[in-house]
Design an enzyme around this catalytic site. Structure first.
Site, short mmCIF file in Angstrom:
data_model
loop_
_atom_site.label_atom_id
_atom_site.label_comp_id
_atom_site.label_asym_id
_atom_site.label_seq_id
_atom_site.Cartn_x
_atom_site.Cartn_y
_atom_site.Cartn_z
N GLU A 43 9.35 2.08 11.02
CA GLU A 43 10.44 2.87 10.71
C GLU A 43 9.61 4.45 10.79
OE1 GLU A 43 13.50 2.49 10.60
OE2 GLU A 43 13.55 0.11 10.29
N CYS B 84 13.86 11.15 6.28
CA CYS B 84 13.89 10.95 7.70
C CYS B 84 14.87 11.03 8.58
CB CYS B 84 13.32 9.54 7.92
SG CYS B 84 14.37 8.07 7.03
N LYS C 135 0.93 -1.15 -0.04
CA LYS C 135 0.00 -0.02 -0.27
C LYS C 135 1.11 1.18 -0.12
CE LYS C 135 -1.91 3.13 1.62
NZ LYS C 135 -1.68 4.53 1.30
N GLU D 272 9.21 17.25 14.13
CA GLU D 272 9.61 16.92 12.93
C GLU D 272 9.12 17.99 11.75
OE1 GLU D 272 8.68 13.11 10.48
OE2 GLU D 272 10.65 12.88 10.35
P1 NAD Z 1 2.26 9.02 6.89
O1 NAD Z 1 2.58 8.30 8.16
O2 NAD Z 1 1.24 10.14 6.77
O3 NAD Z 1 1.82 7.81 5.82
C1 NAD Z 1 2.59 6.82 5.57
C2 NAD Z 1 1.92 5.55 5.08
O4 NAD Z 1 0.86 5.14 5.92
C3 NAD Z 1 0.78 6.09 3.84
O5 NAD Z 1 0.70 5.04 2.77
C4 NAD Z 1 -0.39 6.34 4.44
O6 NAD Z 1 -1.54 6.11 3.49
C5 NAD Z 1 -0.58 5.00 5.26
N1 NAD Z 1 -1.35 5.19 6.69
C6 NAD Z 1 -2.00 6.53 6.91
N2 NAD Z 1 -2.77 6.47 7.88
C7 NAD Z 1 -2.89 4.85 8.00
C8 NAD Z 1 -3.60 4.18 8.91
N3 NAD Z 1 -4.46 4.51 9.98
N4 NAD Z 1 -3.34 2.85 8.81
C9 NAD Z 1 -2.64 2.39 7.72
N5 NAD Z 1 -2.02 3.01 6.81
C10 NAD Z 1 -2.13 4.40 7.12
O7 NAD Z 1 3.59 9.47 6.56
P2 NAD Z 1 4.23 10.29 5.08
O8 NAD Z 1 3.67 11.63 5.33
O9 NAD Z 1 3.70 9.58 3.90
O10 NAD Z 1 5.71 10.11 5.25
C11 NAD Z 1 6.67 11.02 5.95
C12 NAD Z 1 6.92 10.25 7.33
O11 NAD Z 1 7.77 9.34 7.10
C13 NAD Z 1 7.95 11.31 7.86
O12 NAD Z 1 7.59 11.42 9.35
C14 NAD Z 1 9.25 10.66 7.93
O13 NAD Z 1 10.38 10.73 9.00
C15 NAD Z 1 8.81 9.09 7.82
N6 NAD Z 1 10.02 8.15 7.34
C16 NAD Z 1 10.69 7.37 8.03
C17 NAD Z 1 11.57 6.73 7.61
C18 NAD Z 1 12.56 5.75 8.33
O14 NAD Z 1 13.10 4.84 7.88
N7 NAD Z 1 12.54 6.02 9.72
C19 NAD Z 1 11.92 6.73 6.28
C20 NAD Z 1 11.24 7.68 5.52
C21 NAD Z 1 10.24 8.27 5.85
#
Ligand code: NAD
Length: 508
Positions: free
Chosen positions: A266, A300, A191, A398
Site C-alpha cells: 500500500e 495517502c 514493525k 507526492e
Molecule cells: P516509509 O516508506 O518511509 O516508512 C514506512 C515503514 O517502512 C516504516 O516503518 C519504516 O521504518 C519502514 N522501512 C523503511 N525502510 C525500510 C526497509 N528498507 N525495509 C523494511 N522496512 C523499511 O513511509 P512513511 O514516510 O512512514 O509513510 C508515508 C508514506 O506512506 C506516504 O508515501 C504515504 O502515501 C504512504 N501511505 C500509503 C497508504 C496506502 O494505503 N496506500 C496509507 C498510508 C500511507
C-alpha cells in the site's frame, strides 16, 4: 479531556510519557543491544520519550517466538470460536481506552484530537469486523467430479507474518493489518513507523491484557534499514504486508525476493479530484477541503490535485481561499483544531521545499496563517498552489502535506488524460450531477478507488488499494483474509477406485 490514564498526564501535549519497550514473546523488554532512540513531539519539538531500538537480534528473537507460537503453541490449533473471543476482547479493550489512545496518537503525530478519536473507534471495529468475517465467510469451495472425486479447498493461515507500517494514522493502519492477520490464525511481528511508536506500544499492552498466548503478537520498534530490513529478509517470515512510500515498497520487494515472500504493498498517491461545472459546488468544496487538509494533509488518498472546470474555476477558487484563511490551525489536543503540526522537522522541511518549488514552477501560492503562539511546532499552513499545470513536479510528486494543486480543465477527455498522467493510481474523486459522466470518469481514471460525489468514506467490506506506483494487492474486506493472510489448500479425495497407471507391474 479525560486524564485518568496511566500513560498521559495533564497538558498532554507538553508531556513526557513512559519510555517504550519492545514486546516479544509476551514480555516488554529492552533492545538486545540496550539502544534507544528519541521520540519527538511535533507540536513542541521536545522529547516525548525514549524508544527501545530493535535491530536484527531483536527481530530474530521475535520471529523465533512467533514461529514457536504458530507451530507448537496453542494459537494454530485453537478452536476458531476461542480465537475470536480473543479478537473481540482486543476490540472491547480498545473501546475502553479510546480516549487515552486518541491522546497518545495526537501527542505522537500532531493529528487533531477530533480526528484521532474517530480513527481509534474505527480501529476497534477492524477487530470485530474480521472476527465476524472469519467466523462466517472464511470457507472453501467443493468441486465434486462425478462419483469419482471430491476436491475441496480450505484456507490456512500463512504462518509468521511481518507487518511494516508508516507514521501517518498509525493506530488505524496497524490495526487494519493486525486484525485480519490474527483473526485468520497467523502470528505477527509488527514493525511500526519509527516516528510514531506510542499507539503501537499501547496496542501491545492491550493485546497483552487480552491474554493472547505468548509469541502470537510481537512489536519490534526500530528503523527501517535495520529492524525492517531484517524482518523482510528473515527466512521464517512468510509474508510482509507493507504500507509506506513507493520507493520503500520497491526496496522491500527486492529484499524479499531471496526468501520468496508473499508481499502486499500500500504505497503513495497523488490523487485527482475533478469538479465539473454542473456539480453541487458547495459539497464538492467541503470534500476537496476535507480531503487534503484533514489528517494534516498526511493522508495517502488525499486529493492533492484538484481539477476545476474553467466555467466554475474562479468561483471555486475564491471559496477555497476563504476556507484556507479560516481553517483552525492549533494545538492538536484542542477539540476545535482542524490542522495540526506535521510529524517531524525533516518532513516539515520537505513540504516547505515543495512550496518553494511551486513558486519557481510558476504557481501562485495562497496560504493560511500559522498563529504566533504555535510557532515551535512543525506547522505548514493550508496551502493552495494556483495556476498549476499537471506536468509540474509539484503535481507529479507526492508532497504528503496540506498542499492542494489547482489545475484548470475544459473538456472531459483533457481532464481524464491529465488525471492519468502521473505515476500513482491510488484514489480519485469526481463531482458532477451528470450520472453518465460520473461513471465514465470513474471507469476512465486509473486508480484503485474512485468516489463519485462523495468524500473519502470507506466501507470495511470493500477492497482498499492502488494501481501503478500506488501498490500491489488489496487490503480490506475478504481480500485481506482470502488473498493475503491465508493460502488456499486443495484436498483431493477419491470416492471410488479410479484408474491408476501401474508402471513396473509385471503382468500375470
Ligand atoms: P516509509 O516508506 O518511509 O516508512 C514506512 C515503514 O517502512 C516504516 O516503518 C519504516 O521504518 C519502514 N522501512 C523503511 N525502510 C525500510 C526497509 N528498507 N525495509 C523494511 N522496512 C523499511 O513511509 P512513511 O514516510 O512512514 O509513510 C508515508 C508514506 O506512506 C506516504 O508515501 C504515504 O502515501 C504512504 N501511505 C500509503 C497508504 C496506502 O494505503 N496506500 C496509507 C498510508 C500511507
Amino acid at each position: 479531556m479525560n486524564m485518568q490514564t496511566t500513560d498521559v498526564t495533564t497538558a498532554a501535549v507538553h508531556t513526557r510519557v513512559e519510555d517504550v519497550k519492545l514486546y516479544i514473546d509476551g514480555e516488554f523488554m529492552d533492545a538486545a543491544q540496550a539502544v534507544t532512540f528519541e521520540n519527538i513531539n511535533p507540536f513542541t519539538n521536545q522529547l516525548i520519550n525514549l524508544v527501545a531500538e530493535g535491530r536484527a537480534k531483536d527481530i530474530d528473537k521475535a520471529v523465533a517466538a512467533a514461529n514457536e507460537a504458530f507451530v507448537r503453541g496453542p494459537w494454530g490449533s485453537m478452536k476458531v470460536a476461542q480465537r475470536m473471543k480473543y479478537i473481540n476482547r482486543i476490540a472491547d479493550l480498545i473501546d475502553e481506552e479510546i480516549e487515552e489512545i486518541a491522546i497518545l496518537e495526537s501527542l505522537d503525530t500532531g493529528l487533531p484530537i477530533s480526528q484521532t478519536r474517530n480513527m481509534v473507534a474505527r480501529a476497534a471495529e477492524n477487530f470485530r469486523f474480521y472476527a465476524r468475517m472469519v467466523q462466517t465467510k472464511l470457507h472453501g469451495e467443493a468441486y465434486p467430479v462425478d462419483n469419482e472425486f471430491l476436491n475441496y479447498t480450505v484456507y490456512k493461515p500463512i504462518g509468521v507474518v511481518g507487518l511494516i507500517t508508516p507514521w501517518n494514522a498509525p493506530f488505524m493502519l496497524e490495526t487494519w493489518k493486525v486484525a485480519p492477520a490474527l483473526a485468520t490464525g497467523n502470528t505477527v511481528i509488527l514493525k511500526p513507523g519509527e516516528l510514531s511508536p506510542l499507539t503501537a506500544n499501547k496496542l501491545a499492552k492491550i493485546i497483552d491484557k487480552a491474554g493472547l498466548p505468548n509469541g502470537v503478537f510481537n512489536v519490534v520498534h526500530g528503523f527501517g534499514e535495520t529492524a525492517g530490513a531484517r524482518l523482510v529478509e528473515h527466512p521464517d517470515v512468510r509474508a510482509i504486508s507493507f504500507t509506506g512510500e513507493t520507493t520503500t515498497g520497491s526496496i522491500i520487494i527486492k529484499n524479499s525476493a531471496d526468501t520468496l515472500k508473499k508481499t502486499s504493498m500500500e504505497l503513495g498517491g497523488k490523487s485527482p479530484l475533478i469538479v465539473f461545472e454542473d456539480a453541487d459546488l458547495e459539497r464538492a468544496l467541503d470534500a476537496a477541503v476535507w480531503g487534503i487538509f484533514s489528517f494534516n494533509g498526511e493522508r495517502c488518498t488525499s486529493n492533492a490535485r484538484v481539477f476545476l472546470h474553467k466555467n466554475i474555476k474562479d468561483q471555486f477558487i475564491s471559496a477555497l481561499k476563504e476556507r484556507v484563511a479560516n481553517i483552525k490551525i492549533g494545538h492538536p489536543m484542542d477539540p476545535s483544531t482542524e490542522l495540526g503540526p506535521l510529524i517531524g522537522k525533516e518532513h516539515f522541511n520537505k513540504v516547505k521545499s515543495y512550496i518553494e518549488l511551486a513558486k519557481q514552477e510558476g504557481c501562485e501560492v495562497v496560504q493560511g496563517v500559522v498563529p504566533e503562539e504555535v510557532k515551535d511546532g512543525n506547522f505548514v499552513p493550508p496551502t493552495l498552489l494556483l495556476n498549476a499545470k499537471n506536468d509540474m513536479r509539484v503535481c507529479q510528486e507526492e508532497i504528503f502535506g496540506p498542499v492542494m494543486a489547482v489545475i484548470e480543465f475544459e473538456s472531459e477527455d483533457e481532464v481524464i488524460a491529465a488525471a492519468n498522467d502521473v505515476k500513482y493510481g491510488l484514489a480519485g474523486f469526481v463531482w458532477t450531477n451528470d450520472i453518465k459522466r460520473g461513471h465514465r470518469i470513474a471507469f476512465a481514471v486509473d486508480a484503485g478507488m474512485i468516489w463519485i460525489n462523495a468524500q473519502n468514506v470507506r466501507d470495511l467490506r470493500i477492497p482498499f488499494g492502488g494501481t501503478k506506483a500506488s501498490g500491489i494487492g488489496r487490503e480490506g474486506g475478504h481480500y485481506a483474509i482470502f488473498e493475503f493472510y491465508t493460502e488456499p489448500k486443495v484436498i483431493h479425495v477419491a470416492l471410488g477406485d479410479h484408474h491408476i497407471p501401474q508402471f513396473g507391474k509385471v503382468k500375470e
